[in-house]
Design a protein around this motif. Structure first.
Motif, PDB file in Angstrom:
ATOM      1  N   GLY A  90      25.744  39.311  33.574  1.00 32.87           N
ATOM      2  CA  GLY A  90      26.338  39.948  34.715  1.00 32.87           C
ATOM      3  C   GLY A  90      27.743  40.529  34.375  1.00 32.87           C
ATOM      4  N   MET A  91      27.942  41.619  34.379  1.00 26.04           N
ATOM      5  CA  MET A  91      29.476  42.228  34.144  1.00 26.04           C
ATOM      6  C   MET A  91      29.634  43.133  35.112  1.00 26.04           C
ATOM      7  N   SER A  92      30.712  43.881  35.247  1.00 30.55           N
ATOM      8  CA  SER A  92      31.095  44.983  36.335  1.00 30.55           C
ATOM      9  C   SER A  92      30.159  45.803  36.729  1.00 30.55           C
ATOM     10  N   SER A  93      29.163  46.179  35.957  1.00 36.63           N
ATOM     11  CA  SER A  93      28.224  47.271  36.645  1.00 36.63           C
ATOM     12  C   SER A  93      26.946  46.436  37.116  1.00 36.63           C
ATOM     13  N   ASP A  94      26.865  45.190  36.917  1.00 35.34           N
ATOM     14  CA  ASP A  94      25.545  44.942  37.218  1.00 35.34           C
ATOM     15  C   ASP A  94      25.642  43.250  37.710  1.00 35.34           C
ATOM     16  N   PHE A  95      26.821  42.925  38.089  1.00 33.37           N
ATOM     17  CA  PHE A  95      26.821  41.221  38.463  1.00 33.37           C
ATOM     18  C   PHE A  95      26.079  40.964  39.720  1.00 33.37           C
ATOM     19  N   GLU A  96      25.864  41.954  40.542  1.00 35.46           N
ATOM     20  CA  GLU A  96      24.951  41.470  41.816  1.00 35.46           C
ATOM     21  C   GLU A  96      23.633  41.350  41.554  1.00 35.46           C
ATOM     22  N   LEU A  97      22.984  42.176  40.586  1.00 36.92           N
ATOM     23  CA  LEU A  97      21.530  42.322  40.326  1.00 36.92           C
ATOM     24  C   LEU A  97      21.473  40.874  39.370  1.00 36.92           C
ATOM     25  N   ALA A  98      22.588  40.578  38.441  1.00 42.17           N
ATOM     26  CA  ALA A  98      22.485  39.142  37.583  1.00 42.17           C
ATOM     27  C   ALA A  98      22.389  37.965  38.763  1.00 42.17           C
ATOM     28  N   ILE A  99      23.219  37.993  39.701  1.00 45.23           N
ATOM     29  CA  ILE A  99      23.348  37.034  40.707  1.00 45.23           C
ATOM     30  C   ILE A  99      21.899  36.741  41.321  1.00 45.23           C
ATOM     31  N   GLU A 100      21.327  37.985  41.712  1.00 46.98           N
ATOM     32  CA  GLU A 100      20.237  37.677  42.579  1.00 46.98           C
ATOM     33  C   GLU A 100      18.749  37.266  41.460  1.00 46.98           C
ATOM     34  N   MET A 101      19.124  37.519  40.180  1.00 45.15           N
ATOM     35  CA  MET A 101      18.208  37.028  39.214  1.00 45.15           C
ATOM     36  C   MET A 101      18.543  35.627  38.518  1.00 45.15           C
ATOM     37  N   GLY A 102      19.304  35.110  39.125  1.00 40.74           N
ATOM     38  CA  GLY A 102      19.639  33.721  38.909  1.00 40.74           C
ATOM     39  C   GLY A 102      21.015  33.314  38.055  1.00 40.74           C
ATOM     40  N   SER A 103      22.029  34.259  37.770  1.00 45.24           N
ATOM     41  CA  SER A 103      23.246  33.975  36.972  1.00 45.24           C
ATOM     42  C   SER A 103      24.097  32.924  37.877  1.00 45.24           C
ATOM     43  N   THR A 104      24.553  32.265  37.139  1.00 39.18           N
ATOM     44  CA  THR A 104      25.713  31.030  37.703  1.00 39.18           C
ATOM     45  C   THR A 104      26.959  31.482  37.240  1.00 39.18           C
ATOM     46  N   ASN A 105      27.210  32.501  36.429  1.00 39.31           N
ATOM     47  CA  ASN A 105      28.603  32.728  35.740  1.00 39.31           C
ATOM     48  C   ASN A 105      28.391  34.310  35.635  1.00 39.31           C
ATOM     49  N   VAL A 106      29.349  34.986  36.241  1.00 35.07           N
ATOM     50  CA  VAL A 106      29.397  36.536  36.057  1.00 35.07           C
ATOM     51  C   VAL A 106      30.948  36.559  35.295  1.00 35.07           C
ATOM     52  N   ARG A 107      31.043  37.966  34.536  1.00 37.20           N
ATOM     53  CA  ARG A 107      32.135  37.951  33.691  1.00 37.20           C
ATOM     54  C   ARG A 107      32.602  39.403  34.170  1.00 37.20           C
ATOM     55  N   ILE A 108      33.649  39.573  34.776  1.00 34.67           N
ATOM     56  CA  ILE A 108      33.768  40.851  35.564  1.00 34.67           C
ATOM     57  C   ILE A 108      35.278  41.202  35.168  1.00 34.67           C
ATOM     58  N   GLY A 109      35.529  42.659  34.346  1.00 37.84           N
ATOM     59  CA  GLY A 109      36.815  42.808  33.950  1.00 37.84           C
ATOM     60  C   GLY A 109      37.366  44.031  34.782  1.00 37.84           C
ATOM     61  N   SER A 110      36.763  45.206  34.159  1.00 36.33           N
ATOM     62  CA  SER A 110      37.158  46.560  34.834  1.00 36.33           C
ATOM     63  C   SER A 110      36.963  46.923  36.261  1.00 36.33           C
ATOM     64  N   THR A 111      36.147  46.300  36.835  1.00 35.02           N
ATOM     65  CA  THR A 111      36.113  46.256  38.263  1.00 35.02           C
ATOM     66  C   THR A 111      37.316  45.731  39.051  1.00 35.02           C
ATOM     67  N   ILE A 112      37.747  44.527  38.311  1.00 31.94           N
ATOM     68  CA  ILE A 112      39.062  44.006  38.873  1.00 31.94           C
ATOM     69  C   ILE A 112      40.461  44.616  38.393  1.00 31.94           C
TER      70      ILE A 112
END
Length: 245
Positions: free
Chosen positions: A212-234
């Motif tokens: 999960g990254m800037s464009s899809d981290f919410e879906l990733a969390i909903e599918m079990g991600s414990t670690n999201v990597r967010i750059g350009s959105t921040i």
């Protein structure tokens, strides 16, 4: 001189918005929000902007280029938890580990050779064992680094059983070239975790999923991600004219 201050202030506001979205996604999936690690990926961004987020209370930052993280880390507080994300050439292992004493995790072991180099260098430098994630190529594209899903168990076993100075901590995937992923990518990584945990006899909750990254981290969390990597959105759009290997 006013423009950078505005941009950096905007980064703090964007970060707070991201954290709220992370909390909401976690709640939708029945996950404790505090169990999700948000790595603020600051590649191509100035130290001053990272410091703004640090002063706002964030401690976990990620970089993709060795020279960039080696340049930035000494200029910032030592309680930052740095993550190096992506493919690492074996000949840059010493530069990375020697230059960033507070490297908390390496997200990107994609072959035994780099695992062995990391293991030996951690020992040589007298560092505490380094947490690592095995990178899995879930999109099947040759341009992407990462182990084929069919080989993830073998590589995870190698890290856990043959690299005493590394701590196998889970799996990660980067997704497609445009940095988007599909539910199938996320499901593939989750399936890999099931297989790895069964083979290593470890509880799934001890095996992180970094997806999960800037464009899809919410879906990733909903599918079990414990670690999201967010750059350009921040931090805003990247300036790749400043790219460093």
């Amino acid at each position: 001189m006013a423009a950078p201050v505005v941009a950096e202030g905007a980064a703090v506001l964007a970060f707070r918005s991201v954290m709220q979205r992370v909390r909401q996604a976690a709640e939708r999936s029945g996950t404790r929000p505090e169990s999700i690690r948000v790595v603020a990926v600051s590649k191509t961004k100035p130290v001053s902007m990272i410091r703004q987020l640090y002063d706002a209370g964030h401690r976990c930052f990620g970089e993709n280029y060795v020279q960039e993280i080696v340049d930035k880390a000494p200029q910032l507080p030592q309680d930052i938890e740095w993550h190096f994300i992506g493919h690492l050439q074996s000949n840059k292992v010493k530069t990375l580990l020697g230059g960033v004493p507070n490297l908390a995790m390496f997200q990107g072991v994609d072959n035994q050779k780099v695992a062995n180099h990391l293991d030996r260098m951690v020992s040589t430098l007298g560092r505490n064992p380094l947490k690592v994630l095995v990178q899995v190529n879930t999109s099947g594209e040759e341009s992407k680094s990462g182990i084929d899903p069919s080989n993830c168990v073998d590589l995870a076993k190698h890290v856990k059983l043959s690299c005493p100075n590394l701590v196998f901590s889970g799996l990660m995937t980067i997704g497609r070239p445009d940095y988007t992923s599909t539910p199938e990518n996320f499901k593939a990584l989750s399936n890999c975790r099931t297989e790895v945990c069964k083979a290593l006899e470890m509880p799934e909750e001890q095996c992180e999923l970094s997806m999960g990254m800037s464009s899809d981290f919410e879906l990733a969390i909903e599918m079990g991600s414990t670690n999201v990597r967010i750059g350009s959105t921040i931090f805003g759009p990247r300036d790749y004219s400043k790219k460093q290997e």
